[in-house]
Design a protein around this motif. Structure first.
Motif, mmCIF file in Angstrom:
data_model
loop_
_atom_site.group_PDB
_atom_site.id
_atom_site.type_symbol
_atom_site.label_atom_id
_atom_site.label_comp_id
_atom_site.label_asym_id
_atom_site.label_seq_id
_atom_site.Cartn_x
_atom_site.Cartn_y
_atom_site.Cartn_z
ATOM 1 N N SER A 59 -5.315 -13.726 -27.890
ATOM 2 C CA SER A 59 -5.707 -12.549 -27.131
ATOM 3 C C SER A 59 -6.408 -11.524 -28.024
ATOM 4 N N MET A 60 -5.922 -11.341 -29.267
ATOM 5 C CA MET A 60 -6.546 -10.384 -30.185
ATOM 6 C C MET A 60 -7.921 -10.864 -30.634
ATOM 7 N N MET A 61 -8.072 -12.176 -30.795
ATOM 8 C CA MET A 61 -9.386 -12.712 -31.157
ATOM 9 C C MET A 61 -10.404 -12.439 -30.056
ATOM 10 N N ALA A 62 -9.951 -12.534 -28.802
ATOM 11 C CA ALA A 62 -10.840 -12.224 -27.681
ATOM 12 C C ALA A 62 -11.181 -10.743 -27.644
ATOM 13 N N GLN A 63 -10.245 -9.895 -28.057
ATOM 14 C CA GLN A 63 -10.474 -8.450 -28.055
ATOM 15 C C GLN A 63 -11.432 -8.005 -29.162
ATOM 16 N N ARG A 64 -11.557 -8.788 -30.219
ATOM 17 C CA ARG A 64 -12.387 -8.388 -31.355
ATOM 18 C C ARG A 64 -13.851 -8.216 -30.971
ATOM 19 N N SER A 65 -14.306 -8.972 -29.954
ATOM 20 C CA SER A 65 -15.704 -8.878 -29.534
ATOM 21 C C SER A 65 -15.893 -8.007 -28.292
ATOM 22 N N SER A 66 -14.832 -7.330 -27.839
ATOM 23 C CA SER A 66 -14.958 -6.479 -26.659
ATOM 24 C C SER A 66 -15.734 -5.212 -26.985
ATOM 25 N N ASP A 67 -16.275 -4.585 -25.955
ATOM 26 C CA ASP A 67 -17.160 -3.429 -26.141
ATOM 27 C C ASP A 67 -16.456 -2.264 -26.824
ATOM 28 N N HIS A 68 -15.213 -1.966 -26.410
ATOM 29 C CA HIS A 68 -14.554 -0.797 -26.961
ATOM 30 C C HIS A 68 -14.201 -0.985 -28.432
ATOM 31 N N VAL A 69 -13.925 -2.222 -28.860
ATOM 32 C CA VAL A 69 -13.638 -2.478 -30.268
ATOM 33 C C VAL A 69 -14.921 -2.400 -31.088
ATOM 34 N N VAL A 70 -15.997 -2.958 -30.561
ATOM 35 C CA VAL A 70 -17.293 -2.880 -31.259
ATOM 36 C C VAL A 70 -17.736 -1.429 -31.390
ATOM 37 N N ALA A 71 -17.534 -0.654 -30.322
ATOM 38 C CA ALA A 71 -17.902 0.763 -30.376
ATOM 39 C C ALA A 71 -17.064 1.522 -31.394
ATOM 40 N N ALA A 72 -15.784 1.207 -31.470
ATOM 41 C CA ALA A 72 -14.913 1.875 -32.443
ATOM 42 C C ALA A 72 -15.342 1.565 -33.866
ATOM 43 N N ARG A 73 -15.730 0.321 -34.113
ATOM 44 C CA ARG A 73 -16.216 -0.027 -35.453
ATOM 45 C C ARG A 73 -17.499 0.734 -35.774
ATOM 46 N N ALA A 74 -18.381 0.825 -34.778
ATOM 47 C CA ALA A 74 -19.655 1.512 -35.001
ATOM 48 C C ALA A 74 -19.455 2.997 -35.285
ATOM 49 N N LEU A 75 -18.389 3.571 -34.735
ATOM 50 C CA LEU A 75 -18.106 4.990 -34.958
ATOM 51 C C LEU A 75 -17.348 5.231 -36.259
ATOM 52 N N GLY A 76 -17.027 4.171 -36.973
ATOM 53 C CA GLY A 76 -16.354 4.320 -38.253
ATOM 54 C C GLY A 76 -14.859 4.502 -38.166
ATOM 55 N N VAL A 77 -14.241 4.082 -37.070
ATOM 56 C CA VAL A 77 -12.794 4.188 -36.931
ATOM 57 C C VAL A 77 -12.132 3.254 -37.939
ATOM 58 N N LYS A 78 -11.025 3.692 -38.524
ATOM 59 C CA LYS A 78 -10.325 2.891 -39.519
ATOM 60 C C LYS A 78 -9.866 1.560 -38.919
ATOM 61 N N PRO A 79 -9.928 0.478 -39.709
ATOM 62 C CA PRO A 79 -9.492 -0.833 -39.198
ATOM 63 C C PRO A 79 -8.068 -0.831 -38.660
ATOM 64 N N SER A 80 -7.154 -0.115 -39.339
ATOM 65 C CA SER A 80 -5.777 -0.082 -38.866
ATOM 66 C C SER A 80 -5.668 0.590 -37.501
ATOM 67 N N ALA A 81 -6.460 1.638 -37.293
ATOM 68 C CA ALA A 81 -6.456 2.313 -35.996
ATOM 69 C C ALA A 81 -7.041 1.414 -34.917
ATOM 70 N N ILE A 82 -8.074 0.652 -35.267
ATOM 71 C CA ILE A 82 -8.675 -0.269 -34.296
ATOM 72 C C ILE A 82 -7.651 -1.314 -33.860
ATOM 73 N N VAL A 83 -6.896 -1.819 -34.840
ATOM 74 C CA VAL A 83 -5.915 -2.861 -34.536
ATOM 75 C C VAL A 83 -4.782 -2.326 -33.665
#
Length: 321
Positions: free
Chosen positions: A203-227
């Motif tokens: 389920s987490m692998m499927a979430q890694r490519s979701s829009d909200h996770v990609v957007a969070a990475r693009a905004l520079g959110v910390k990896p721990s916060a994304i997880v």
């Protein structure tokens, strides 16, 4: 065995992916407005007769466990009928005040069945909680970190999934010096952990490519916060559904361990699986000693299974299209 293991892993991965997609689909449209996943699932569940039947069965079992002191006609440890136990007649018959008779120690069978619901639920809760926490840790590590950590965790999980859960639980229980309720909980919990781990990882692998996770990475959110703020909360749906199913499996496996001699030997604290295991030598002469706890186990397993299957269908996006 290899084919069965591969089939088990394929079903787990498919459940993880389908339920992860359901979070994106978000229920549907009602009266021109968006409907949340939870609201959509509840609308389907409240109209599902299988879910209602399962919920009623589970509710009755919980009520019986909670109000056991009020429902049980006698103390489950009191040997009130011991004078009726003899070499020729090991089990007291049904009589006034004892509608199901007694056991080989002269204790009221009905009261032991009622109190047995408590320890049965304790084992189910304990084993499910143990497996949930273990699977949460392993699945989060594999899904969040990826790379060699993912490979290592998944190879361990694959090895555990390649073994029948009951065989694995029995092997773990046999490692302890003395069987007890705690050893049963740990053995079943460890055996169920890989299922939760693989579900959460998929389920987490499927979430890694979701829009909200990609957007969070693009905004520079910390990896721990994304997880922990984005991926993990949105990946728990299949794990929570599986927890309902594991309740049923835990009850059945506890009975199987008792039947095989690896269950809790302390009969002063009644439990359905333990009662069934101790009745195996009396089945020919006194079949009711095994039938009553078996019926309780079947009812409990059926209730949790119906609820789990209904939850899975309600959260599956394919069934809403």
């Amino acid at each position: 065995m290899v084919l069965n293991a591969n089939s088990k892993k394929a079903r787990i991965d498919e459940l993880a992916e389908s339920t992860a997609r359901s979070d994106v689909d978000a229920g549907g449209i009602k009266d021109g407005e968006g409907v949340s996943l939870i609201a959509s699932a509840w609308e389907r569940l409240r109209r599902n007769p299988m879910f209602i039947i399962g919920a009623v069965i589970v509710a009755l079992i919980f009520l019986m466990a909670i109000f056991a002191p009020l429902l049980a006609p006698h103390d489950p440890t009191a040997r009130d009928l011991i004078d009726q136990v003899s070499a020729n007649h090991q089990v007291p018959d049904a009589q006034d005040g004892y509608p199901l008779g007694g056991d080989t120690s002269g204790r009221d069978l009905l009261s032991r069945l009622i109190y047995g619901s408590r320890n049965t639920l304790i084992i189910a809760f304990g084993a499910t909680g143990f497996a949930f926490v273990g699977g949460l840790i392993l699945g989060t590590l594999a899904g969040a970190l990826g790379g060699w950590v993912d490979s290592l965790v998944m190879r361990i999980v694959d090895i555990m999934l390649s073994l029948p859960s009951l065989l694995l639980a029995f092997s773990i229980a046999a490692m302890f010096g003395r069987a007890s309720q705690t050893t049963v909980i740990v053995a079943i919990g460890v055996a169920m952990t890989p299922t939760f781990a693989r579900l959460l990882r998929g389920s987490m692998m499927a979430q890694r490519s979701s829009d909200h996770v990609v957007a969070a990475r693009a905004l520079g959110v910390k990896p721990s916060a994304i997880v922990f703020r984005h991926m993990l909360p949105n990946s728990l749906s299949p794990v929570l559904v599986q927890a309902t199913m594991v309740f049923a499996t835990s009850i059945i496996d506890a009975a199987a361990l008792s039947f095989l001699g690896a269950g809790n030997p302390d009969d002063t604290s009644p439990e359905w699986g333990q009662m069934l295991g101790k009745a195996q030598d009396l089945v020919d002469a006194f079949p009711h000693m095994a039938v009553y706890p078996a019926l309780c186990i079947i009812a409990a397993a059926l209730g949790f299974t119906l609820m789990g299957e209904s939850l899975r269908e309600a959260l599956d996006p394919k069934s809403r299209r």
